[in-house]
Design a protein around this motif. Structure first.
Motif, short mmCIF file in Angstrom:
data_model
loop_
_atom_site.label_atom_id
_atom_site.label_comp_id
_atom_site.label_asym_id
_atom_site.label_seq_id
_atom_site.Cartn_x
_atom_site.Cartn_y
_atom_site.Cartn_z
N ALA A 263 0.77 -1.15 0.23
CA ALA A 263 0.11 0.01 -0.04
C ALA A 263 0.78 1.17 -0.05
CB ALA A 263 -0.82 0.11 1.13
N GLU A 264 2.14 1.19 0.62
CA GLU A 264 2.89 2.36 0.75
C GLU A 264 3.59 2.52 -0.78
OE1 GLU A 264 5.63 1.27 3.73
OE2 GLU A 264 4.11 1.62 5.47
N GLU A 265 3.62 1.42 -1.45
CA GLU A 265 4.21 1.45 -2.68
C GLU A 265 3.27 2.30 -3.80
OE1 GLU A 265 7.29 0.36 -4.22
OE2 GLU A 265 7.93 -0.38 -1.92
N ASN A 266 1.89 2.39 -3.49
CA ASN A 266 1.01 3.00 -4.18
C ASN A 266 0.59 2.17 -5.41
OD1 ASN A 266 0.61 5.18 -2.93
ND2 ASN A 266 2.37 6.31 -3.76
N SER A 267 0.89 1.14 -5.37
CA SER A 267 0.40 -0.17 -6.46
C SER A 267 -0.74 -0.62 -6.17
CB SER A 267 1.48 -0.99 -6.82
OG SER A 267 1.14 -2.23 -7.56
N CYS B 119 4.29 -14.46 0.51
CA CYS B 119 4.53 -12.98 0.42
C CYS B 119 4.01 -12.34 -0.71
CB CYS B 119 5.82 -12.59 0.43
SG CYS B 119 6.75 -13.29 2.04
N TYR B 120 3.61 -11.07 -0.73
CA TYR B 120 3.02 -10.32 -1.86
C TYR B 120 3.92 -9.07 -2.00
CZ TYR B 120 -1.11 -13.30 -1.74
OH TYR B 120 -1.93 -14.53 -1.80
N ARG B 121 3.94 -8.66 -3.30
CA ARG B 121 4.85 -7.32 -3.41
C ARG B 121 3.83 -6.85 -4.48
NH1 ARG B 121 6.49 -8.13 -8.33
NH2 ARG B 121 7.38 -9.98 -9.08
N PRO B 122 4.09 -5.23 -4.78
CA PRO B 122 3.70 -4.59 -5.76
C PRO B 122 3.99 -5.09 -6.99
CG PRO B 122 4.48 -2.97 -4.33
CD PRO B 122 5.10 -4.66 -4.00
N ALA B 123 3.03 -5.27 -8.28
CA ALA B 123 3.16 -5.70 -9.53
C ALA B 123 3.94 -4.56 -10.30
CB ALA B 123 1.90 -5.76 -10.15
#
Length: 172
Positions: free
Chosen positions: A10-14, A24-28
């Protein structure tokens, strides 16, 4: 761990997340988003009426090839009811040009038993204006395919922001 991953994303704005090993999840990335969109469109193309309108064809092509840094020439092979049989990149070029051979297009159309084709190439420059070479190629392909009773329905020029139809411009 799952909550921390979502918070960091959420902090990455994705708004889109990609699952990694271990849950684990990460921004695409932009490329992953475009690849996922293309795969979804391809699934719709082969399992439904996804390419039944000119707008749908244009969007499919824009996602498939609009942001490529080099020119590609793509062929959509169609049956007698203009349903998609197969889509493929037939030629790959450089930043400003690609070589297209009518013989190879005809061989592919016959191999897929196509009654019609639509072709497209991208302009990495972002300008969809057809060159004289684009117009001449369109007429050459149309004539060559007609000898085999295969119709050239359209030739599209694709950029990241728009797709120009040569048929709509009266050039097919």
């Amino acid at each position: 761990m799952f909550i921390n991953s979502i918070v960091s994303c959420a902090e990455e704005n994705s708004p889109l997340l990609v699952a990694e090993a271990g849950g684990c999840y990460r921004p695409a990335s932009d490329v992953e988003i475009l690849n996922a969109a293309e795969l979804r469109l391809l699934a719709r193309v082969h399992h439904g009426p996804a390419l039944q309108t000119p707008t749908a064809v244009k969007e499919y092509l824009r996602i498939r090839m609009g942001t490529l840094p080099h020119e590609e020439f793509v062929v959509l092979y169609l049956d007698s009811h203009h349903r998609l049989l197969h889509a493929e990149t037939l030629f790959r070029g450089t930043l400003g040009q690609t070589s297209v051979y009518p013989r190879e297009l005809a061989i592919g159309a016959l191999r897929h038993e196509a009654a019609a084709v639509m072709v497209a190439h991208n302009h990495p420059s972002g300008d969809p204006t057809p060159s004289r070479a684009d117009e001449a190629l369109t007429q050459t392909l149309k004539t060559a395919l007609a000898m085999l009773d295969i119709r050239l329905l359209d030739h599209f020029i694709v950029t990241p922001m728009q797709v120009l139809s040569l048929a709509e411009q009266g050039l097919v």
